[in-house]
Design a protein around this motif. Structure first.
Motif, PDB file in Angstrom:
ATOM      1  N   ILE A   1       0.835  -1.203   0.000  1.00  0.00           N
ATOM      2  CA  ILE A   1       0.000   0.000   0.000  1.00  0.00           C
ATOM      3  C   ILE A   1       0.868   1.251   0.000  1.00  0.00           C
ATOM      4  O   ILE A   1       0.615   2.189  -0.759  1.00  0.00           O
ATOM      5  N   GLU A   2       1.917   1.273   0.814  1.00  0.00           N
ATOM      6  CA  GLU A   2       2.809   2.437   0.859  1.00  0.00           C
ATOM      7  C   GLU A   2       3.460   2.698  -0.489  1.00  0.00           C
ATOM      8  O   GLU A   2       3.643   3.836  -0.894  1.00  0.00           O
ATOM      9  N   GLN A   3       3.808   1.610  -1.212  1.00  0.00           N
ATOM     10  CA  GLN A   3       4.534   1.727  -2.483  1.00  0.00           C
ATOM     11  C   GLN A   3       3.616   1.636  -3.703  1.00  0.00           C
ATOM     12  O   GLN A   3       4.108   1.623  -4.836  1.00  0.00           O
TER      13      GLN A   3
ATOM     14  N   PRO B   1      -3.919  -3.258  -3.616  1.00  0.00           N
ATOM     15  CA  PRO B   1      -4.327  -3.166  -2.219  1.00  0.00           C
ATOM     16  C   PRO B   1      -4.697  -1.732  -1.868  1.00  0.00           C
ATOM     17  O   PRO B   1      -3.944  -0.809  -2.152  1.00  0.00           O
ATOM     18  N   HIS B   2      -5.865  -1.525  -1.291  1.00  0.00           N
ATOM     19  CA  HIS B   2      -6.334  -0.167  -1.006  1.00  0.00           C
ATOM     20  C   HIS B   2      -6.425   0.141   0.487  1.00  0.00           C
ATOM     21  O   HIS B   2      -5.886   1.142   0.929  1.00  0.00           O
ATOM     22  N   ASP B   3      -7.133  -0.675   1.250  1.00  0.00           N
ATOM     23  CA  ASP B   3      -7.296  -0.461   2.692  1.00  0.00           C
ATOM     24  C   ASP B   3      -6.863  -1.713   3.432  1.00  0.00           C
ATOM     25  O   ASP B   3      -7.109  -2.832   2.974  1.00  0.00           O
TER      26      ASP B   3
ATOM     27  N   PHE C   1       0.456   0.669  -9.301  1.00  0.00           N
ATOM     28  CA  PHE C   1      -0.836   1.194  -9.733  1.00  0.00           C
ATOM     29  C   PHE C   1      -0.912   2.650  -9.303  1.00  0.00           C
ATOM     30  O   PHE C   1      -0.150   3.090  -8.445  1.00  0.00           O
ATOM     31  N   PRO C   2      -1.813   3.445  -9.887  1.00  0.00           N
ATOM     32  CA  PRO C   2      -1.795   4.894  -9.669  1.00  0.00           C
ATOM     33  C   PRO C   2      -2.169   5.356  -8.263  1.00  0.00           C
ATOM     34  O   PRO C   2      -1.862   6.480  -7.894  1.00  0.00           O
TER      35      PRO C   2
ATOM     36  N   VAL D   1      -4.357   3.479   0.893  1.00  0.00           N
ATOM     37  CA  VAL D   1      -3.539   3.960  -0.215  1.00  0.00           C
ATOM     38  C   VAL D   1      -3.848   5.438  -0.468  1.00  0.00           C
ATOM     39  O   VAL D   1      -4.976   5.887  -0.296  1.00  0.00           O
ATOM     40  N   LYS D   2      -2.834   6.163  -0.861  1.00  0.00           N
ATOM     41  CA  LYS D   2      -3.029   7.583  -1.204  1.00  0.00           C
ATOM     42  C   LYS D   2      -3.832   7.682  -2.493  1.00  0.00           C
ATOM     43  O   LYS D   2      -3.710   6.833  -3.372  1.00  0.00           O
ATOM     44  N   PRO D   3      -4.648   8.746  -2.617  1.00  0.00           N
ATOM     45  CA  PRO D   3      -5.422   8.914  -3.854  1.00  0.00           C
ATOM     46  C   PRO D   3      -4.502   9.010  -5.069  1.00  0.00           C
ATOM     47  O   PRO D   3      -3.380   9.505  -4.971  1.00  0.00           O
TER      48      PRO D   3
END
Length: 109
Positions: A14-16, A33-35, A79-80, A100-102
């Protein structure tokens, strides 16, 4: 009683903003991975599955219990970032470890 701690490989993904490959309920899945957090007393992962096997049409959102994930692999593919949800709402986590950051928007002139 299971430990209610984040999974280090999921946190790193998630960080990367890196894709994950994993087995869940005997199906190989590739997802963004999002949350990652605690929901209903269990450590879980919310991902956006883009490839692999699923009983639903892909791509699609998928919530999974981390203690049922097997063969977790961090992929080189990135992924973006965060995706909008259809409703604009997020899961109400008992405890959210990381989100994950937007995705960043780029404007071309």
């Amino acid at each position: 009683m299971p430990l209610l701690e984040p999974v280090p490989l999921i946190r790193a993904a998630i960080e990367q903003t890196r894709m994950l490959r994993l087995m869940y309920h005997d199906k190989q899945r590739i997802l963004e991975p999002h949350d990652h957090g605690i929901l209903n007393g269990l450590v879980q992962l919310l991902g956006y599955q883009t490839d692999g096997k699923s009983s639903r049409r892909l791509p699609n959102w998928f919530l999974m219990k981390t203690d049922e994930i097997v063969d977790l692999q961090l992929l080189d593919q990135i992924f973006p970032g965060g995706r909008p949800t259809a409703t604009g709402n997020h899961i109400k986590w008992d405890k959210l470890f990381i989100r994950v950051k937007p995705a960043t928007q780029t404007n071309s002139a």
